[in-house]
Design an enzyme around this catalytic site. Structure first.
Site, mmCIF file in Angstrom:
data_model
loop_
_atom_site.group_PDB
_atom_site.id
_atom_site.type_symbol
_atom_site.label_atom_id
_atom_site.label_comp_id
_atom_site.label_asym_id
_atom_site.label_seq_id
_atom_site.Cartn_x
_atom_site.Cartn_y
_atom_site.Cartn_z
ATOM 1 N N LYS A 1 -0.967 -9.398 3.184
ATOM 2 C CA LYS A 1 -0.155 -8.917 4.308
ATOM 3 C C LYS A 1 -1.010 -8.013 5.185
ATOM 4 O O LYS A 1 -1.830 -7.242 4.667
ATOM 5 C CB LYS A 1 1.073 -8.155 3.804
ATOM 6 C CG LYS A 1 1.901 -7.547 4.931
ATOM 7 C CD LYS A 1 3.302 -7.159 4.489
ATOM 8 C CE LYS A 1 3.409 -5.850 3.765
ATOM 9 N NZ LYS A 1 2.972 -4.676 4.551
ATOM 10 N N ASP B 1 -1.009 -6.047 0.130
ATOM 11 C CA ASP B 1 -1.381 -5.454 1.418
ATOM 12 C C ASP B 1 -2.891 -5.361 1.552
ATOM 13 O O ASP B 1 -3.582 -4.933 0.617
ATOM 14 C CB ASP B 1 -0.819 -4.025 1.505
ATOM 15 C CG ASP B 1 0.476 -3.971 2.276
ATOM 16 O OD1 ASP B 1 0.590 -4.707 3.277
ATOM 17 O OD2 ASP B 1 1.356 -3.196 1.892
ATOM 18 N N GLU C 1 -0.817 -5.491 8.794
ATOM 19 C CA GLU C 1 0.036 -4.828 9.784
ATOM 20 C C GLU C 1 -0.536 -5.046 11.182
ATOM 21 O O GLU C 1 -1.741 -4.899 11.400
ATOM 22 C CB GLU C 1 0.094 -3.321 9.489
ATOM 23 C CG GLU C 1 0.771 -3.012 8.166
ATOM 24 C CD GLU C 1 0.890 -1.514 7.900
ATOM 25 O OE1 GLU C 1 0.556 -0.703 8.796
ATOM 26 O OE2 GLU C 1 1.328 -1.159 6.794
ATOM 27 N N GLU D 1 9.788 -3.919 9.989
ATOM 28 C CA GLU D 1 10.107 -2.614 9.383
ATOM 29 C C GLU D 1 10.702 -1.661 10.419
ATOM 30 O O GLU D 1 10.135 -1.476 11.508
ATOM 31 C CB GLU D 1 8.841 -1.997 8.766
ATOM 32 C CG GLU D 1 9.141 -0.633 8.124
ATOM 33 C CD GLU D 1 8.063 -0.115 7.185
ATOM 34 O OE1 GLU D 1 7.092 -0.844 6.907
ATOM 35 O OE2 GLU D 1 8.209 1.029 6.732
ATOM 36 N N ASP E 1 0.848 -1.207 0.000
ATOM 37 C CA ASP E 1 0.000 0.000 0.000
ATOM 38 C C ASP E 1 0.877 1.248 0.000
ATOM 39 O O ASP E 1 0.378 2.371 -0.051
ATOM 40 C CB ASP E 1 -1.019 -0.014 1.152
ATOM 41 C CG ASP E 1 -0.375 -0.081 2.523
ATOM 42 O OD1 ASP E 1 0.864 -0.196 2.598
ATOM 43 O OD2 ASP E 1 -1.113 -0.030 3.526
ATOM 44 N N SER E 2 2.213 1.050 -0.009
ATOM 45 C CA SER E 2 3.127 2.171 -0.247
ATOM 46 C C SER E 2 2.838 2.783 -1.614
ATOM 47 O O SER E 2 3.340 3.863 -1.926
ATOM 48 C CB SER E 2 4.584 1.700 -0.176
ATOM 49 O OG SER E 2 4.792 0.573 -0.997
HETATM 50 O O1 KIV Z 1 3.629 -1.105 1.550
HETATM 51 C C1 KIV Z 1 4.811 -1.478 1.531
HETATM 52 O O2 KIV Z 1 5.581 -1.216 0.600
HETATM 53 C C2 KIV Z 1 5.295 -2.243 2.658
HETATM 54 C C3 KIV Z 1 6.769 -2.499 2.739
HETATM 55 C C4 KIV Z 1 7.435 -1.285 3.210
HETATM 56 C C5 KIV Z 1 7.084 -3.671 3.566
HETATM 57 O O3 KIV Z 1 4.540 -2.621 3.494
#
Ligand code: KIV
Length: 307
Positions: A117, A87, A119, A186, A48-49
């Site tokens: 994924k 994510d 968090e 992270e 989600d970056s």
């Molecule tokens: O969203 C992302 O790119 C991430 C990485 C920084 C692990 O969660």
């Protein structure tokens, strides 16, 4: 959709046991996924970056499930043989289990990814366990968790003192217990990340977590410097300067268009003799309709060949 993916969660665990480093990178679209697959990454993350590096937001919080599905689908088309994790975006796994599973279903069925994924640590362990029970591999993510940046008080290094180190270790163990196939660490101090890695059976994937993790993940745009307003980060190594290269290319294009140098002779398509005259009723050329039709067909053939 992936059919012959090179990696799966069993192979990942084996890589950890054998001490074989895992290379993961983020991807957000078809070309970045293709390039990463061809470059030999083990796993892709549709992070989600993308909120920060692709959509221009200042955090990952505005990223929606629709955004994630859309980008996951193009990544899956570009990397048919790579294990892809996506994510779960902000607040899509903190409500009811039904809502969580609906999001997971969309990422897998519409986004064509292989795993998700999430968090968080012990506080989301029940949710992780439920998703794993539904047959979906889950990658955990602890340490600096960008979706909680406002609660964490900024992008701070985690695991600096004993209390924090213990909390991180307990979170990692809770995720392993819940069935996660791995954990992203992270911005965690190197010593603590290495210790967590030693104490877990599942692999750890570090980003700013030092050399003792089972693998590493970097954001695509960071590692190839694919932006104009690049900000140096201690934990990132830039392996290429794609941003400068792309910008120089576009500057060259603008200059040539404005200077009348592009397009040149080799970039244009010619019509048959007399075609222009026929537009003004020149009887010697072929009947108008036929001549224009033939020229169109030829141009289409040439454009097709040029692609
Ligand atoms: O969203 C992302 O790119 C991430 C990485 C920084 C692990 O969660």
């Amino acid at each position: 959709m992936a059919s012959k993916q090179a990696l799966n969660i069993l192979k990942l665990k084996k890589m950890k046991r054998k001490g074989e480093p895992i290379a993961m990178v983020t991807a957000y679209d078809y070309p970045s996924a293709r390039l990463a697959e061809e470059a030999g990454v083990d796993m892709l993350l549709v992070g989600d970056s993308l909120g920060n590096v692709v959509l221009g937001y200042d955090s990952t919080i505005p990223v929606t499930l629709d955004d994630m599905v859309y980008h996951s689908r193009s990544v899956a088309r570009g990397a048919e043989h790579t294990f892809i994790v996506a994510d779960m975006p902000f607040m899509t796994y903190h409500g009811s289990l039904d809502e969580t599973l609906r999001g997971v279903r969309r990422l897998m069925q519409e986004g064509h990814v292989h795993a998700v994924k999430m968090e968080g640590g012990a506080e989301i362990a029940d949710t992780v366990a439920a998703v794993v029970r539904a047959g979906v591999p889950v990658l955990g993510h602890i340490g600096l968790t960008p979706q909680s940046v406002n609660q964490l008080g900024g992008y701070r290094i985690q695991g600096k003192d004993a209390k924090d180190a213990r909390r991180l270790l307990e979170d990692a163990k809770a995720l392993q217990e819940a069935g996660a196939f791995g954990v992203v660490l992270e911005l965690v101090t190197e010593e603590v990340a290495a210790e967590i890695t030693k104490l877990l059976e599942i692999p750890t994937i570090g980003i700013g977590a030092g050399r003792g993790c089972s693998g590493q993940v970097l954001v695509f745009h960071d590692l190839v410097k694919y932006t104009d307003n690049y900000r140096e980060k201690r934990f990132v190594k830039t392996f290429a300067d794609a941003g400068s290269l792309i910008k120089a290319g576009i500057e060259g294009y603008v200059k040539e268009v404005k200077g009348g140098l592009f397009p040149a002779e080799q970039h244009v398509f010619g019509a048959e003799e007399g075609v222009v005259g026929s537009l003004y009723g020149n009887k010697e050329s072929k009947p108008e309709q036929e001549a224009v039709q033939q020229t169109d067909n030829e141009a289409e053939r040439k454009v097709g060949a040029a692609r």
